[in-house]
Design an enzyme around this catalytic site. Structure first.
Site, PDB file in Angstrom:
ATOM      1  N   ASP A 385       0.827  -1.212   0.000  1.00  0.00           N
ATOM      2  CA  ASP A 385       0.000   0.000   0.000  1.00  0.00           C
ATOM      3  C   ASP A 385       0.857   1.256   0.000  1.00  0.00           C
ATOM      4  OD1 ASP A 385      -2.570   0.799  -0.222  1.00  0.00           O
ATOM      5  OD2 ASP A 385      -3.049   0.727   1.902  1.00  0.00           O
ATOM      6  N   ASP A 438      -9.063  -2.394   1.787  1.00  0.00           N
ATOM      7  CA  ASP A 438      -9.063  -1.775   3.111  1.00  0.00           C
ATOM      8  C   ASP A 438     -10.098  -2.407   4.028  1.00  0.00           C
ATOM      9  OD1 ASP A 438      -7.145  -0.032   2.169  1.00  0.00           O
ATOM     10  OD2 ASP A 438      -8.616   1.453   1.532  1.00  0.00           O
TER      11      ASP A 438
END
Length: 549
Positions: A385, A438
């Site tokens: 990420d 997420d």
């Protein structure tokens, strides 16, 4: 799953595909910083988006959006305080020399080119203009800055740059009558209600998915106990069959996730175009149909049990329940209607329904067997990420993750692998978004926590699920705080979520002395009270110890 034995493998593949957009939470950027255009005295404004509201012959018309300059006064933020002023076309059009007539406080519309932005602003101010609107020569916005060696920067009128298409439209309005404009740059609300609802949506999705996963695991254990009580042969048959319909992630797949997801993300970035987005829409619809029908069948099977337990063989799909056959057409129609009308104002509702159904289904099917695998998966996702949101700028000169998530290279409003909610009370509009990963990736760990709690018969307070959920919610909340502090620039949500969620889990396990068991076995020690020592111990189940009762 309701459709054949290949569905878990399909779901596992979808996990990698959807989680390739693992870590972006984004709002819109209305204030921009730029280290390549440093502030100097007289040229120190932030780059802000500016609304240009128009009136033609005293009738309200269209609204355009431009960007304010580094130089000049700050632009009014309150619409009620912004002046409504006549608009005139510059003559000469480039405004590099004094206009032929005095402007009397009008806003001057000019073309870009032939001289510096600051020169145009100075000339317009000298002619009596109250502001200057510059039409760019390309369709993108451009940051109006000053040269490093400029010293005469006493500019007292605001300057706004419009993209080429908006500027040309504004110029055409001047041909249709008397035009006046109002320039202002409204602030965003302190609390974005869309982010509040996204937070509730993400937390609620994990909550539902975790309970479904834990309930399924408990049902499997009850069925296993029944089979073991029936005797030696039934036990062996059960163990040979395995846990039907579930996929356990191993260490190899957890590590390979980063490689596969990165390759997929690069492919999205390089091939991003209209046809490729259409392909993504098709993939999303297939996954959404599978997820929606799985969720609906699970919900409706309590009321339509005979239809859920009666099966018919369907080519390619194998044994399919009658309830699935009844539900599936609705799911297909729902997905097709969303795909056709996805550019409509309220299409985000359909996208979120399909996305949540898919996330819930994947969390229920794909499972983390122990804390070691969960730690590797989330740690790899954490690094992935950060790299694709921040570090990728060094090689690609832009954030690959954010560009793909927003669909910058297409005419679409972002790719479909996102949950999104419109900012209804924001004067700038737009959407707040969160990537599937997420929710999916932390959700896998939180679902594991609840399965462990139920297997160990822990209370809510003494278990791991409650504190993992609190940690996830806190991490996501910090993400949105960072998003607002960074003026809407996209943030790698897992940068905040992973330390909160994984750190809380590991700290609690260590404090309670259960970390070794969580790390390796992933389930509590269980005693098989229905077995006795005088029996042959060879068929005992690997997850429980034989008692001597």
């Amino acid at each position: 799953m309701a459709m054949g034995s290949s569905s878990p493998e399909v779901a596992a593949a979808l996990l990698l595909v959807m989680a390739a957009l693992a870590g972006v939470a984004a709002g819109g950027d209305i204030v921009h910083q730029d280290d390549e255009a440093p502030k100097i005295p007289g040229c120190s404004n932030d780059f802000v988006l500016v609304k240009v509201q128009t009136w033609v012959n005293n009738r309200e018309d269209g609204e355009f959006v431009g960007v304010g300059a580094r130089f000049g006064p700050t632009i009014e933020s309150k619409e009620k305080h912004a002046n409504r002023t006549a608009l005139l076309l510059a003559d000469p059009i480039d405004c590099c020399t004094l206009p032929t007539a005095k402007l009397g406080g009008a806003v001057l519309l000019v073309q870009r080119g032939n001289c510096k932005f600051t020169t145009k602003a100075k000339v317009a101010e000298a002619a009596g203009a109250s502001a200057i609107i510059i039409i760019n020569h390309v369709h993108e916005l451009y940051k109006m800055v000053c040269d490093r060696n400029e010293t005469d920067l006493d500019i007292n009128i605001p300057a706004v740059l419009l993209p080429k298409d908006a500027g040309n439209d504004l110029q055409k309005l001047l041909e249709s009558g008397k035009v006046s404009v109002q320039l202002y740059s409204p602030d965003r609300p302190l609390v974005d209600t869309a982010e509040v609802f996204l937070w509730l949506m993400a937390v609620g999705t994990i909550l539902c998915a975790s309970y479904w996963s834990a309930w399924s695991a408990r049902e499997a254990v009850i069925e296993q106990e029944k089979l073991l009580k029936d005797g030696h042969e039934s036990s062996l048959n059960f163990e040979a069959g395995g846990s039907s319909g579930m996929v356990d992630i191993n260490m190899t797949s957890a590590i390979l996730f980063v490689v596969v997801a990165s390759l997929f993300l690069i492919m999205l970035y390089k091939l991003m175009s209209h046809w490729f987005v259409e392909l993504l829409v098709v993939i999303f619809c297939i996954g959404g149909v599978e997820g929606l029908q799985t969720c609906l069948v699970a919900l409706l099977s309590r009321w339509f049990k005979p239809a859920a337990e009666s099966f018919v063989k369907v080519p390619f799909f194998g044994a399919v329940s009658y309830l699935t056959l009844a539900v599936c057409p609705f799911c297909i129609v729902f997905a097709v209607i969303w795909a056709v009308y996805r550019r409509m104002t309220y299409a985000w509702i359909g996208q979120d329904i399909l996305g949540i159904a898919l996330i819930v289904t994947v969390i229920q099917i794909v499972r983390i067997p122990n804390l070691k695998v969960g730690s590797v998966l989330l740690s790899c996702s954490f690094l992935y990420d950060i790299f694709w949101v921040f570090i990728s700028k060094m090689w690609f000169h832009e954030s690959v993750m954010i560009v793909v998530a927003r669909g910058d290279k297409t005419d679409e409003d972002g790719v479909p692998m996102l949950l999104k909610i419109p900012r209804m009370f924001d004067p700038w509009g737009g959407f707040s978004i969160i990537g599937f990963g997420d929710i999916l990736l932390p959700g896998l760990l939180i679902a594991f926590a609840l399965r462990y709690d139920w297997a160990a018969k822990k209370t809510l307070q003494s278990g791991y699920f409650l504190w993992s959920m609190v940690a996830y919610g806190s991490g996501l909340m910090i993400t949105y705080v960072a998003l607002n502090l960074m003026d809407g620039h996209g943030q790698p949500a897992l940068l905040y979520i992973v330390p909160f969620t994984l750190g809380t889990f590991i700290a609690l396990g260590s404090k309670r002395g259960e970390l070794r068991n969580l790390w390796t076995r992933g389930q509590p020690e269980r005693v098989c009270t229905h077995m006795h020592m005088h029996m042959n111990p060879s068929p005992k189940h690997p997850n429980c110890d034989v008692s001597s009762s």
